[in-house]
Design an enzyme around this catalytic site. Structure first.
Site, short mmCIF file in Angstrom:
data_model
loop_
_atom_site.label_atom_id
_atom_site.label_comp_id
_atom_site.label_asym_id
_atom_site.label_seq_id
_atom_site.Cartn_x
_atom_site.Cartn_y
_atom_site.Cartn_z
N LYS A 1 0.86 -1.18 0.00
CA LYS A 1 0.00 0.00 0.00
C LYS A 1 0.89 1.23 0.00
O LYS A 1 1.59 1.50 0.97
CB LYS A 1 -0.91 0.04 1.22
CG LYS A 1 -2.03 1.09 1.08
CD LYS A 1 -2.48 1.65 2.40
CE LYS A 1 -1.54 2.67 2.96
NZ LYS A 1 -1.52 3.95 2.16
N GLU B 1 10.61 16.05 14.63
CA GLU B 1 11.04 16.29 13.26
C GLU B 1 10.19 17.39 12.64
O GLU B 1 8.97 17.32 12.64
CB GLU B 1 10.82 15.02 12.42
CG GLU B 1 11.99 14.10 12.32
CD GLU B 1 11.74 12.99 11.31
OE1 GLU B 1 12.53 12.88 10.35
OE2 GLU B 1 10.79 12.23 11.49
N GLU C 1 11.46 1.36 9.55
CA GLU C 1 12.33 2.53 9.37
C GLU C 1 11.49 3.74 9.70
O GLU C 1 10.63 4.15 8.93
CB GLU C 1 12.85 2.57 7.93
CG GLU C 1 14.07 3.45 7.77
CD GLU C 1 13.75 4.74 7.05
OE1 GLU C 1 13.70 5.78 7.73
OE2 GLU C 1 13.56 4.70 5.83
N CYS D 1 13.66 11.48 6.07
CA CYS D 1 13.83 10.99 7.43
C CYS D 1 15.25 11.17 7.95
O CYS D 1 15.48 11.11 9.16
CB CYS D 1 13.41 9.53 7.52
SG CYS D 1 14.24 8.49 6.30
#
Length: 498
Positions: free
Chosen positions: A182, A400, A260, A294
């Site tokens: 997906k 972040e 991750e 990331c």
């Protein structure tokens, strides 16, 4: 969009299940928006539980015959796929830029980067070595062999819509697994185009199955895969909260996981660093994809004696960045992916200013019509920003930002900056610049991250293991280690040989 593609048939609106392109069972559709303009330019299937289950049925049915193929046979099909990706680089890049927003030069680079994983794991498919173990008693042979885990569910993010899914498909297929996938709701078209090329390469029906779904229906799709014992592995790139949810919910069937997850990367500049090289490294690592990666530095620590000089050099470079849509070849910074992303950046910058930061450059939302030259455009742009006098009380020190914002923190000693760099639950990437050889090894050893850039801002490579520690997840993608996450080890003991 069709007029800009050499092969318009790469734009797919349906799911790919068991070798067939099918609409969602419900008939529902999901709109795909160009972040540079805010305009809808395509629709894809908005899938639900029935589609997710059909994908697993197809993957399970194909698994036996796919795992039975030799590594060389699987490698040949992957190499064919790799060649088609390269042959269609420009069309794939245009799809990426239209739905994700990054400049075309970056999108072209992403196609090559994603393709490199397909090529790498095509080669690794023929190198699945086991072990012959010295027998503890005479008359026995002990062996360890590697086998594919089974059906793999891959869930991928929007920031690298081709590279992230290629990085998961390639090792899974090379190992002999079949896949259900997906892609992110913001960027499904790139993944669907990639699968269309896999079909063209001759991958058998059921080896790859992909369903698209809206943010609202994604849990419905993923919950099917979490509960189904035939799905033996989940591989996910995305936020830490979602990764934790997947880990919890997969415990019922004890699936293997590769996660991750989020990062909070430090970028450290010591007083003995080459400042020009450090600025260049920061530009490369921070402003790729407009800061939406990331492994982007989220906290920049500069030693006090070189702090002001570094901030001055950085401010000059950042102020010269050209912001605009991918349709402008000169653009270096594209739009943010959606309105929520811009709102988070604004919130972080305002919070930093309220807690004592000094604005060096940027610090504002940009008018999309001005940036793109298109009257009435409603894109999601934010000016590349540098903030000095950052401190740990600011939200951007803990979360972040995922945007083109550089907060600069001042530090005095090596011990102090190691403590600050590690003072986060995350541990994906870190960077530092120093010309002291002894310091290089001390700092590299003490940083609590899965990846460390030493006098280098560009980290990723298909030959290197990519992944984090702590709440940035576990498992590795790329390198010879990347195949291991899609295999388990079977021990064979044969007796009666005397």
């Amino acid at each position: 969009m069709h007029a800009n593609l050499t092969r318009a048939e790469l734009l797919r609106a349906h799911n790919y299940i068991g070798g067939q392109w099918l609409p969602a069972a419900s008939g529902e559709q999901l709109a795909v928006v160009n972040p540079a303009t805010g305009a809808i330019f395509a629709h894809v299937a908005d899938s639900g539980a029935a589609d997710a289950l059909a994908a697993v049925d197809a993957a399970q049915a194909a698994f036996g015959s796919w795992r039975a193929r030799s590594g060389r046979e699987r490698a040949q099909l992957l190499k064919r796929w790799h060649a088609l990706i390269l042959a269609n680089q420009e069309d794939l890049a245009r799809i990426i830029s239209t739905e994700q927003g990054k400049p075309l030069a970056e999108s072209r680079g992403e196609v090559l980067y994603g393709a490199s994983y397909v090529e790498w794991f095509a080669e690794e498919a023929t190198r699945t070595y086991g072990d012959l173990i010295p027998e503890p008693v005479r008359g026995r042979k002990l062996m360890a062999v590697k086998e594919p885990v089974g059906v793999v569910a891959a869930i991928t993010p929007w920031n690298f819509p081709l590279a992230m899914i290629a990085r998961k498909f390639a090792p899974a297929l090379a190992a002999g697994c079949t896949v259900v996938a997906k892609p992110a709701e913001d960027t499904p078209l790139t993944a669907l185009a990639l699968v269309r090329l896999a079909e063209e390469a001759g991958l058998p029906p059921g080896t790859i199955n992909i369903v698209s779904a809206s943010r609202e229906r994604t849990p419905e799709v993923v919950d099917v895969w979490l509960a189904d014992s035939r799905v033996r592995k989940i591989t996910f790139t995305g936020s830490t909260p979602v990764g934790k949810h997947l880990a919890r919910e997969s415990a019922g069937t004890l699936k293997k996981l590769s996660l991750e997850l989020g990062g909070n990367a430090p970028f450290i500049v010591f007083e003995d660093a080459d400042l020009d090289a450090a600025v260049e490294g920061l530009m490369v690592s921070k402003f790729r994809n407009a800061g939406q990666t990331c492994v982007c530095p989220n906290r920049v620590f500069v030693q006090a004696s070189v702090h002001d000089a570094f901030v001055h050099k950085l401010g000059e470079r950042v102020s010269a960045l050209r912001v605009g849509p991918a349709s402008h070849e000169a653009s270096q910074i594209g739009p943010m992916i959606n309105a929520r992303a811009v709102e988070k950046i604004e919130r972080h910058v305002q919070d930093a200013l309220a807690h004592g930061a000094r604005l060096v450059v940027g610090g504002k939302r940009l008018d999309a019509a001005q940036v793109s030259g298109t009257p009435g455009a409603a894109g999601h742009y934010y000016a590349p920003t540098v903030l000095a006098h950052a401190n740990t009380s600011m939200a951007l020190a803990q979360e972040e930002t995922f945007g083109p914002v550089v907060p600069v923190f001042r530090f005095s000693t090596e011990a102090e900056v190691i403590r600050l760099a590690n003072d986060t639950p995350f541990g994906l990437a870190a960077y530092f610049y120093s010309r002291d050889a002894a310091r290089v090894w001390r700092v590299a050893d003490q940083l609590e991250t899965g990846i460390v850039g030493i006098n280098e801002g560009a980290l990723a490579a298909e030959a290197a293991p990519f992944g984090g520690v702590k709440e940035s997840g576990y498992g590795r993608e790329g390198s010879r280690h990347g195949l291991d996450d899609y295999q388990h080890i079977k021990y064979l003991c044969q007796g009666g040989l005397l």
